[in-house]
Design an enzyme around this catalytic site. Sequence first.
Site, PDB file in Angstrom:
ATOM      1  N   GLY A  25      -1.875   6.493  -2.594  1.00 60.94           N
ATOM      2  CA  GLY A  25      -3.285   6.835  -3.158  1.00 60.94           C
ATOM      3  C   GLY A  25      -4.096   5.097  -2.087  1.00 60.94           C
ATOM      4  N   HIS A  26      -3.411   4.454  -2.116  1.00 53.90           N
ATOM      5  CA  HIS A  26      -4.404   3.260  -1.122  1.00 53.90           C
ATOM      6  C   HIS A  26      -4.979   3.643   0.136  1.00 53.90           C
ATOM      7  CE1 HIS A  26      -1.770   0.058  -3.510  1.00 53.90           C
ATOM      8  NE2 HIS A  26      -2.775   0.200  -3.854  1.00 53.90           N
ATOM      9  N   LEU A  79       0.991  -2.054   0.299  1.00 52.74           N
ATOM     10  CA  LEU A  79      -0.188   0.397   0.554  1.00 52.74           C
ATOM     11  C   LEU A  79       0.798   0.994   0.504  1.00 52.74           C
ATOM     12  CD1 LEU A  79      -2.092  -1.407   2.831  1.00 52.74           C
ATOM     13  CD2 LEU A  79      -2.438  -1.871   0.351  1.00 52.74           C
ATOM     14  N   VAL A  88      -3.156  10.490  -6.451  1.00 54.74           N
ATOM     15  CA  VAL A  88      -2.166  11.285  -5.280  1.00 54.74           C
ATOM     16  C   VAL A  88      -0.656  10.760  -6.067  1.00 54.74           C
ATOM     17  CG1 VAL A  88      -0.909  10.628  -3.181  1.00 54.74           C
ATOM     18  CG2 VAL A  88      -3.816  10.261  -3.218  1.00 54.74           C
ATOM     19  N   SER A 141       2.518   4.687  -7.126  1.00 51.02           N
ATOM     20  CA  SER A 141       1.843   3.426  -8.016  1.00 51.02           C
ATOM     21  C   SER A 141       2.603   2.034  -7.202  1.00 51.02           C
ATOM     22  CB  SER A 141       2.533   3.458  -9.836  1.00 51.02           C
ATOM     23  OG  SER A 141       2.737   1.786  -9.949  1.00 51.02           O
ATOM     24  N   LYS A 182      -6.363   6.753 -10.659  1.00 52.29           N
ATOM     25  CA  LYS A 182      -4.992   6.372 -11.228  1.00 52.29           C
ATOM     26  C   LYS A 182      -5.137   5.639 -12.745  1.00 52.29           C
ATOM     27  CE  LYS A 182      -0.271   5.379 -11.850  1.00 52.29           C
ATOM     28  NZ  LYS A 182      -0.532   3.828 -11.521  1.00 52.29           N
ATOM     29  N   ASP A 183      -5.989   4.663 -11.958  1.00 54.67           N
ATOM     30  CA  ASP A 183      -7.032   3.190 -13.232  1.00 54.67           C
ATOM     31  C   ASP A 183      -8.227   3.289 -13.886  1.00 54.67           C
ATOM     32  OD1 ASP A 183      -4.942   1.673 -12.471  1.00 54.67           O
ATOM     33  OD2 ASP A 183      -5.380   1.238 -10.751  1.00 54.67           O
TER      34      ASP A 183
HETATM   35  O1  PAF Z   1      -6.535  -1.649  -8.566  1.00 56.38           O
HETATM   36  C1  PAF Z   1      -6.250  -2.582  -8.240  1.00 56.38           C
HETATM   37  O2  PAF Z   1      -4.900  -2.666  -7.244  1.00 56.38           O
HETATM   38  C2  PAF Z   1      -6.801  -3.964  -9.039  1.00 56.38           C
HETATM   39  O3  PAF Z   1      -6.853  -4.116  -9.842  1.00 56.38           O
HETATM   40  C3  PAF Z   1      -7.890  -4.390  -8.120  1.00 56.38           C
HETATM   41  C4  PAF Z   1      -9.618  -3.706  -8.221  1.00 56.38           C
HETATM   42  C5  PAF Z   1      -7.875  -4.208  -5.795  1.00 56.38           C
HETATM   43  C6  PAF Z   1      -8.713  -5.899  -8.395  1.00 56.38           C
HETATM   44  O4  PAF Z   1      -7.806  -6.516  -8.097  1.00 56.38           O
END
Ligand code: PAF
Length: 287
Positions: free
Chosen positions: A33-34, A30, A173, A182, A146-147
């Site tokens: 961002g997380h 982590l 972030v 990332s 980000k994704d």
């Molecule tokens: O964004 C991520 O870290 C992954 O794609 C997720 C959403 C946890 C699915 O494995």
Amino acid sequence: MRVVSSLKDLNLERENLPKPIGLVPTMGFLHEGHLSLVRESVKQCASTVVSIFINPTQFGPKEDLAKYPRDLKRDLSLLENAGADVVWCPEEAIMYPPGFQTWINVEEVTNKLEGAMRPGHFRGVATIVGKLFNAVLPQKAYFGQKDAQQVVVIRRMVKDLNFQVEIIVCPIVRETDGLALSSRNIYLSTEERKAALVLSKALKTAGAAYNNGDHDAENLRRIMLKVFNTEPLAKVQYISCADPDTLDELIHVDSCALLSVAVYIGSTRLIDNLSLPCSDDRVEKAA
Ligand code: PAF
């Protein structure tokens, strides 16, 4: 904070959690961002569940599954500080039981950009996220901008399959110099880390051109390419100026657009994006 791995233990914890429940799906290792997603969930929900599972089916055969960074002890301590209530770390056999053969396949929006470069990636993402939703039954689920394509795919899946969950998208972030956070940034050497700034620079330059009145999508793509061409370590995979919902490439930006890029810096593949019009105050209107 409780840490569980079996479905049975997750169910026991879930029953006692005050609702609404916020879910933050992660693959661990982590970063801020997380943690920004976890903090948002803690702010908005009565309980926060974080899942940590490195999902093998979203990695291609030549991708970095085996060397994907892991540090569970550190993750758990960060999550405790961020206010998570339950961390679910399922075993692979729970998520993919022997004989597994049932997939969630979101169609059109997975054919381009990341989906075109990483065949099967979004089938793996949609399937695992669907399974996490089924197990945790959250009222809200948190994802990072980000994704960006992942967000489009999950929103589509939630709508199409009537998942009873609200998708909350939190801003990218960045480090103070602009690099988007990332888990893969740790693969970068010092020289590559410097070169990786070219992603945010390219987006920022195109964002400034847009703010200055250039709404021609091809011009904006060209502007980004020109910035990438100044960086010898950058190998561009795609540069896109697309409709933020369909992800179809635009000719002209009439209302809004998603600028997105995927670039190899050395052997590390990085992605970044910027939404137009830019609410991002890093992109000032050029004088
Ligand atoms: O964004 C991520 O870290 C992954 O794609 C997720 C959403 C946890 C699915 O494995």
